[in-house]
Design an enzyme around this catalytic site. Sequence first.
Site, short mmCIF file in Angstrom:
data_model
loop_
_atom_site.label_atom_id
_atom_site.label_comp_id
_atom_site.label_asym_id
_atom_site.label_seq_id
_atom_site.Cartn_x
_atom_site.Cartn_y
_atom_site.Cartn_z
N LYS A 74 31.10 85.22 55.71
CA LYS A 74 31.40 84.58 56.98
C LYS A 74 30.10 84.08 57.60
CE LYS A 74 31.31 85.84 61.10
NZ LYS A 74 30.71 84.57 61.58
N GLU A 110 20.66 94.19 58.45
CA GLU A 110 19.37 93.61 58.84
C GLU A 110 19.51 93.20 60.29
OE1 GLU A 110 16.76 93.49 57.08
OE2 GLU A 110 17.41 93.62 55.00
N CYS A 121 13.94 87.15 63.56
CA CYS A 121 13.88 88.58 63.93
C CYS A 121 12.53 89.18 63.55
CB CYS A 121 15.03 89.34 63.31
SG CYS A 121 15.24 88.97 61.58
N GLU A 145 14.00 91.19 72.55
CA GLU A 145 13.69 90.16 71.56
C GLU A 145 13.79 88.80 72.27
OE1 GLU A 145 14.75 90.00 66.81
OE2 GLU A 145 16.37 90.33 68.21
P1 ADP Z 1 22.92 86.42 67.23
O1 ADP Z 1 22.54 87.12 68.50
O2 ADP Z 1 21.80 86.14 66.33
O3 ADP Z 1 23.88 85.30 67.40
P2 ADP Z 1 25.08 88.02 66.31
O4 ADP Z 1 24.94 89.42 65.86
O5 ADP Z 1 25.89 87.74 67.51
O6 ADP Z 1 23.61 87.53 66.41
O7 ADP Z 1 25.63 87.10 65.14
C1 ADP Z 1 25.35 87.31 63.79
C2 ADP Z 1 26.61 87.14 63.00
O8 ADP Z 1 27.54 88.13 63.42
C3 ADP Z 1 27.31 85.80 63.20
O9 ADP Z 1 27.87 85.39 61.97
C4 ADP Z 1 28.41 86.14 64.18
O10 ADP Z 1 29.52 85.28 64.08
C5 ADP Z 1 28.78 87.52 63.71
N1 ADP Z 1 29.50 88.35 64.68
C6 ADP Z 1 29.37 88.37 66.03
N2 ADP Z 1 30.22 89.27 66.56
C7 ADP Z 1 30.89 89.84 65.53
C8 ADP Z 1 31.91 90.86 65.41
N3 ADP Z 1 32.41 91.49 66.49
N4 ADP Z 1 32.37 91.17 64.19
C9 ADP Z 1 31.87 90.54 63.09
N5 ADP Z 1 30.91 89.61 63.13
C10 ADP Z 1 30.43 89.25 64.33
#
Ligand code: ADP
Length: 485
Positions: free
Chosen positions: A181, A257, A291, A388
């Site tokens: 995804k 990560e 990061c 961050e």
């Molecule tokens: P960033 O702050 O870098 O956007 P996120 O952790 O929000 O980091 O996003 C990293 C990935 O995690 C993206 O692919 C995002 O769609 C996914 N993501 C965000 N929320 C969820 C969730 N509740 N379950 C699964 N994946 C998620």
Amino acid sequence: MSTKLNPKFLRNQGYINGKWIDAKSGERFMVYNPADGIALTNVADMGADETKDAIAAAHAAFPAWAKRTAGERSKILRKWFELIVQNADDLAALLTAEQGKPITEARGEVIYGASFIEWFAEEAKRIYGDVIPSTGADRRFIVLKQPIGVVGAITPWNFPSAMITRKVAPALAAGCTAVVKPAEDTPLSALALAVLAEEAGIPPGVFNLIPTSTPAPVGEALTNDTRVRKISFTGSTAVGKILYQQAAQNITKVSLELGGNAPFLVFDDADIDAAVEGALASKYRNAGQTCVCANRFYVQDGIHNEFAQKLADKTAALIVGRGDAPGVQIGPLINAGAIAKVERLMGDAKAKGANIITGGGKHDQGDLYYTPTVITNVTADMEIANTEIFGPVSALRRFSTEEEAIALANDTPFGLAAYFFARDMGRVWRVMEGLESGIVAVNTGLFTSEVAPFGGVKQSGIGREGSKYGIEEYVEIKNVCLGGL
Ligand code: ADP
């Protein structure tokens, strides 16, 4: 004016079981160019249903893929690597269009991403087991390493290409199949990788992609399903914790990560010019949105002012603009939320007494651009000292002693990358060993390579990617006790 994108790679459907398909609901979501806010395309908006289909496809494809010889899998991966390299310019243009980073950085990411496929194509042939000296004459112990099974991978927007290959290449090399995804801001580079995966001969079901604007249901579908044996995630610590909890229900193995809060220490005995170059390379890559970007600068009293001024001069000279314009070094931030966060952190720092040496506000290029900034007099009570930043802001604090520097560097729940500049050999060893961090860069601002392990300690994560260690995340160890000899 934007670069023309090759329509071959501009896909807008999901990729499941070797087929390009729309969401069952018919829903689509827009992908925008952060450089100008113009829509690039709209992409199939998939959910739990399609994720289950992809898991079923990956599960069905697993036995045959795992049974192929390592050499056969290696050849297919090698082909994928070569196709990516051959098409690097088109893939880089697409990456810049959806993510915003300068085109040279985008090309660098495409090649860096491809390097994991090349590396793991080679490592596929070296997943050795063991024969253990036996405790009895009538028995032998044999250790087999077998592919773990279906892997669910969730990746971020800041490296839309390399974070996928860094997971999928070792998974496929080991004999696993994958459901990926990509991030909602940047699904296009992922889909372009699937175009070339198909061309390389990766069989249907082995590599599946689920684009979505709503990640949670996809994450739940991956973590709820007992056919998924491994979750590999790169992203924020907050989301990593959610996935870790969800994975706990089936004791699904995880690689995480997560966020960093990288310290960058400059000692009195450092080569100051080298430290400034290292700071620029580490801090401003991807406009500060990685990061491992230096997040907390600590500079020893004796050289603080000189370092700050030299860094400010070079920071002020950075060229800001859209990523596809020649010579640009700092592109836009990814979205409105990212700019708002940097502005909030800077507002708080200013209110609490930070001193702005250069920059300090939005850039006139447009809504998502922030002027590269250097501030000093940062104190522990400022939000910017503990968060961050994910933007082009260098925040400097002073320190007096080596012990103080190590204590300050470690005073965080995170431990991904740490940097320091020093020349004294004893100090180099002491500091290197004292830093609580998965990666320590000494006298350099750049360290990433497919041959070296990447990963964090503390709340920065679990597991390592790249290197000979990376493939271990995708195999299970089986102890076979062969008796009655
Ligand atoms: P960033 O702050 O870098 O956007 P996120 O952790 O929000 O980091 O996003 C990293 C990935 O995690 C993206 O692919 C995002 O769609 C996914 N993501 C965000 N929320 C969820 C969730 N509740 N379950 C699964 N994946 C998620």
